[in-house]
Write a protein that holds these residues in place. Structure first.
Motif, PDB file in Angstrom:
ATOM      1  N   UNK A   1      -3.578   1.341   3.216  1.00 23.33           N
ATOM      2  CA  UNK A   1      -4.968   1.677   2.918  1.00 23.33           C
ATOM      3  C   UNK A   1      -5.538   0.860   1.764  1.00 23.33           C
ATOM      4  N   UNK A   2      -4.738  -0.066   1.230  1.00 21.04           N
ATOM      5  CA  UNK A   2      -5.212  -0.911   0.133  1.00 21.04           C
ATOM      6  C   UNK A   2      -4.934  -0.346  -1.235  1.00 21.04           C
ATOM      7  N   UNK A   3      -4.068   0.672  -1.338  1.00 20.93           N
ATOM      8  CA  UNK A   3      -3.713   1.277  -2.624  1.00 20.93           C
ATOM      9  C   UNK A   3      -2.462   0.580  -3.142  1.00 20.93           C
ATOM     10  N   UNK A   4      -2.472   0.158  -4.410  1.00 23.72           N
ATOM     11  CA  UNK A   4      -1.335  -0.556  -5.009  1.00 23.72           C
ATOM     12  C   UNK A   4      -0.265   0.434  -5.432  1.00 23.72           C
ATOM     13  N   UNK A   5       0.328   1.102  -4.491  1.00 22.10           N
ATOM     14  CA  UNK A   5       1.362   2.096  -4.773  1.00 22.10           C
ATOM     15  C   UNK A   5       2.702   1.408  -4.971  1.00 22.10           C
TER      16      UNK A   5
ATOM     17  N   UNK B   1      -9.970   6.783  -2.356  1.00 25.16           N
ATOM     18  CA  UNK B   1      -9.983   7.424  -1.045  1.00 25.16           C
ATOM     19  C   UNK B   1     -11.108   8.448  -0.965  1.00 25.16           C
ATOM     20  N   UNK B   2     -11.424   8.880   0.228  1.00 26.85           N
ATOM     21  CA  UNK B   2     -12.438   9.925   0.389  1.00 26.85           C
ATOM     22  C   UNK B   2     -11.895  11.243  -0.157  1.00 26.85           C
TER      23      UNK B   2
ATOM     24  N   UNK C   1      -7.535  15.141  -0.957  1.00 31.55           N
ATOM     25  CA  UNK C   1      -7.002  16.503  -0.850  1.00 31.55           C
ATOM     26  C   UNK C   1      -5.757  16.543   0.036  1.00 31.55           C
ATOM     27  N   UNK C   2      -5.783  15.793   1.133  1.00 27.03           N
ATOM     28  CA  UNK C   2      -4.612  15.749   2.014  1.00 27.03           C
ATOM     29  C   UNK C   2      -3.418  15.137   1.299  1.00 27.03           C
ATOM     30  N   UNK C   3      -3.667  14.058   0.518  1.00 26.25           N
ATOM     31  CA  UNK C   3      -2.584  13.423  -0.235  1.00 26.25           C
ATOM     32  C   UNK C   3      -2.031  14.365  -1.285  1.00 26.25           C
ATOM     33  N   UNK C   4      -2.914  15.107  -1.955  1.00 25.81           N
ATOM     34  CA  UNK C   4      -2.449  16.038  -2.985  1.00 25.81           C
ATOM     35  C   UNK C   4      -1.525  17.091  -2.389  1.00 25.81           C
ATOM     36  N   UNK C   5      -1.882  17.614  -1.220  1.00 23.89           N
ATOM     37  CA  UNK C   5      -1.027  18.603  -0.585  1.00 23.89           C
ATOM     38  C   UNK C   5       0.333  18.030  -0.211  1.00 23.89           C
ATOM     39  N   UNK C   6       0.361  16.798   0.294  1.00 23.50           N
ATOM     40  CA  UNK C   6       1.636  16.160   0.644  1.00 23.50           C
ATOM     41  C   UNK C   6       2.502  15.943  -0.586  1.00 23.50           C
ATOM     42  N   UNK C   7       1.871  15.485  -1.685  1.00 30.69           N
ATOM     43  CA  UNK C   7       2.633  15.230  -2.910  1.00 30.69           C
ATOM     44  C   UNK C   7       3.174  16.522  -3.498  1.00 30.69           C
TER      45      UNK C   7
ATOM     46  N   UNK D   1       1.327  11.665  10.209  1.00 30.92           N
ATOM     47  CA  UNK D   1      -0.047  11.910  10.653  1.00 30.92           C
ATOM     48  C   UNK D   1      -1.092  11.502   9.615  1.00 30.92           C
ATOM     49  N   UNK D   2      -0.666  11.224   8.370  1.00 30.50           N
ATOM     50  CA  UNK D   2      -1.585  10.840   7.289  1.00 30.50           C
ATOM     51  C   UNK D   2      -1.872   9.339   7.389  1.00 30.50           C
ATOM     52  N   UNK D   3      -3.076   8.977   7.801  1.00 30.02           N
ATOM     53  CA  UNK D   3      -3.458   7.573   7.993  1.00 30.02           C
ATOM     54  C   UNK D   3      -4.830   7.324   7.356  1.00 30.02           C
ATOM     55  N   UNK D   4      -4.894   7.175   6.036  1.00 21.51           N
ATOM     56  CA  UNK D   4      -6.189   6.918   5.379  1.00 21.51           C
ATOM     57  C   UNK D   4      -6.736   5.545   5.741  1.00 21.51           C
TER      58      UNK D   4
END
Length: 653
Positions: free
Chosen positions: A582-586, A602-603, A608-614, A641-644
């Motif tokens: 998604x272009x994030x320098x992780x 991100x939107x 919010x979806x990423x926060x729940x996964x983390x 299923x997480x595809x930002x």
């Protein structure tokens, strides 16, 4: 008692061995596979109850008695039937002396060998599919014996077989071939493989018509012939004893005379010989490797003792007549008749007196037969005594052998040398595969009459039922038409389409796999630029094939050398890849809060979806060691299923 995993592996091995032998129930005397199954069941009972192996005395009795019975029934322990049955009993006995892990592995190794034996009896695609199923079951049992978990063994088995498949293909193509097909072995019973008998009497061929069993296939180069041209001769019957016709098997040489401008049919046939003879379209003028044209326009296999199915090439002129100079003694032989059938002889002699010219006499005989009110049927009444008189002047009902026999007797009684030809007429054309399928129901008999130095075909059946020749037996007699299994009735369109597809698949399998012999390998090597099949060309092809086939195996070995990731590692690595896509320098060293901060672009919904996964990742990461792996698998599915979307596309940069 064996530990539970080992006991499960033993049961898997026994079930796999039972599965391997099931096709042999249709090929061997039924009691032999049943005894084999009982021996396996005995071993399974011992495993289940943890009992000791039987004493060697009981084991010897359990083997020697069936082997003795096998000898008395087949009179041999070698060959196809005897050898396979003997091996089956030995494998069953081996199961009752397996104690150690090594013994079970040896038993499975014998199972791999036993799995190939059904192909000695039947080489159809169904047999090949059953072989694949057998290999899967045996390999799965081998994996369980190696200590793998039961839930993982099917996946490991499938991967092992898929990785070995390219190598199997290379070895099949490259390794030296025998002159005949791969699975060829003489049968213990040298009976008729085409369904034809070695004699012909009323009702002999009619019994075959109810069977639609495929007999042989033919493939023509160029224009397809008409059904009326497809007279496949196999045998010639020239001796009549008053009720039956037999072959004298005269061994005489004849040269074939062919007009220079005569059109030829070039075709390839896959068939099994009957007593060394093969189907041939009249008039044969040239034959390929492995076959030769002999007296009476018959085609004989050079290796006449080999009754296995094989492929051969022939050239013919689809003509109802061919030249042949008969000596006086031969003419006398083809005119001989036994005493009896006086009314038939009298009618023929009366016609001969009115028509002194042979050609006119032959025409008069055909016209006379057509005017007798005869009826074509598969179920005529039984004939006794003078069968020809009984047919022509009594029942007036019959099948092709009745008509051929009666007309041949008429011709001989009228002074025209004649004989009966038995084979097949017509066939079913497969438009997709461009080949003809000839079945037992296409069996046919007709007459040949010698007139003015030429043999002329006279199909007396066509004088009464011309639709038999043009439309085929299935469209002429309702009893011979194809029917739906169990329910009966004419097959609907979809069933006929399925039948055509299966016919095509079977033809392709027989041609490219079963029929892959030394000649086919020679042609393939030449197309690949390897020249003739020799030790040098085989080594080149083997090395090249091994390099190609070894690619998947090498890739798997390299992956195996890498340490497998745990479920937590898989979740973390996949989440990083999703963010980077998604272009994030992780980075791998980032903490959960750092990853959340880097994902600020991100939107809101994606954050919010990423926060729940983390959060779930952290909770599971620091949970007690006894945490269920199912929770990690659930989280892994959610990360998949997480595809930002990419940050650049959303901001317009």
């Amino acid at each position: 008692m064996l530990a539970d995993p080992r006991r499960l592996a033993c049961f898997a091995a026994l079930l796999a061995l039972a599965l391997v032998a099931m096709p042999l129930l249709l090929q061997l005397p039924a009691w032999i596979p049943m005894i084999y199954m009982l021996l396996l069941a005995w071993r399974g009972w011992l495993v289940w109850h943890g009992r000791a192996l039987p004493h060697s005395v009981w084991l010897m009795l359990a083997l020697l008695l069936p082997i003795a019975a096998l000898w008395f029934e087949l009179r041999t322990l070698v060959g196809r039937e005897g050898g396979v049955a003997f091996l089956l009993l030995l494998v069953g006995g081996k199961a009752l002396e397996t104690a150690s892990l090594r013994d079970w592995r040896v038993l499975l190794a014998l199972g791999f060998f036993l799995a190939a034996t059904p192909l000695l009896f039947d080489q159809s695609p169904l047999s090949a599919l059953w072989l694949v199923l057998s290999l899967f079951a045996l390999t799965c049992a081998m994996v369980l014996l190696a200590g793998e978990e039961a839930r993982l063994s099917p996946r490991i088995t499938a991967r092992a077989l898929l990785l070995s498949f390219p190598l199997m293909v290379v070895l099949f193509v490259v390794m030296p071939r025998l002159p005949g097909p791969l699975w060829s072995m003489p049968s213990q019973q040298q009976g008729a493989t085409t369904g034809l008998a070695d004699s012909m009497s009323p009702g002999a061929i009619g019994k075959m018509i109810l069977s639609r069993e495929p007999v042989f296939t033919a493939e023509f180069a160029g224009t397809q012939p008409r059904p009326s041209q497809l007279y496949w001769r196999v045998m010639v019957f020239d001796q009549f004893d008053g009720s039956s016709w037999r072959a004298a098997n005269l061994a005489r040489q004849r040269s074939v005379t062919v007009a220079a401008d005569a059109p030829r049919l070039r075709y390839e046939v896959v068939a099994e010989p009957y007593q060394g003879y093969l189907p041939l379209l009249e008039q044969g003028v040239a034959s390929g490797d492995g076959v030769t044209l002999v007296y009476q326009q018959r085609l004989r296999r050079l290796d006449a003792a080999n009754q296995a199915r094989f492929r051969y090439q022939v050239e013919s002129i689809a003509s109802p007549r061919f030249a042949d100079a008969l000596t006086d003694s031969e003419q006398g032989f083809y005119l001989s008749l036994p005493a009896g059938n006086l009314r038939t002889v009298a009618a023929a002699q009366a016609l001969a007196g009115r028509h002194p010219q042979p050609a006119a006499r032959l025409q008069a005989l055909q016209l006379w037969l057509a005017e007798q009110g005869l009826r074509y049927t598969l179920n005529p009444p039984q004939l006794q005594g003078d069968v020809v008189d009984g047919f022509l002047f009594g029942s007036r009902q019959g099948f092709c052998e009745h008509f051929a026999s009666a007309f041949t007797v008429l011709a001989r009684a009228a002074g025209l040398p004649a004989r009966v030809v038995v084979g097949f007429q017509g066939g079913e054309f497969n438009g997709q595969g461009r080949f003809w399928q000839i079945r037992s129901s296409d069996a046919h008999a007709w007459s040949e009459v010698w007139v003015d130095g030429r043999w002329q075909r006279v199909d007396a059946t066509s004088l009464v039922a011309p639709q038999r020749i043009e439309a085929g037996i299935a469209n002429t007699l309702g009893e011979a038409a194809p029917r739906m299994p169990l329910v009966g009735g004419k097959p609907p369109g979809w069933a006929q389409w399925v039948g055509q597809q299966w016919q095509l698949a079977n033809f392709s399998w027989q041609r490219w796999v079963v029929g892959y012999d030394a000649a086919s390998q020679q042609g393939l090597f030449q197309k690949l630029g390897l020249g003739d099949v020799s030790a040098a060309s085989i080594v080149k092809a083997l090395l090249g094939g091994m390099l190609l086939a070894g690619g998947p195996l090498l890739w798997w070995l390299l992956r195996r050398r890498q340490a497998p990731q745990t479920l937590p590692q898989q979740v973390h690595a996949l989440l990083l890849r999703r963010l980077q896509a998604a272009g994030i320098a992780a980075q791998a060293a980032d903490t959960a809060s750092e990853l959340q901060a880097r994902a600020a672009a991100l939107t809101a919904a994606e954050r919010d979806q990423l926060a729940g996964l983390l959060q779930r990742w952290q909770r599971l990461q620091y949970a007690p060691p006894a945490v269920d792996d199912n929770a990690w698998r659930t989280l892994l599915r959610e990360v998949k299923a997480f595809r930002p979307a990419r940050v650049g596309r959303k901001t317009g940069r």
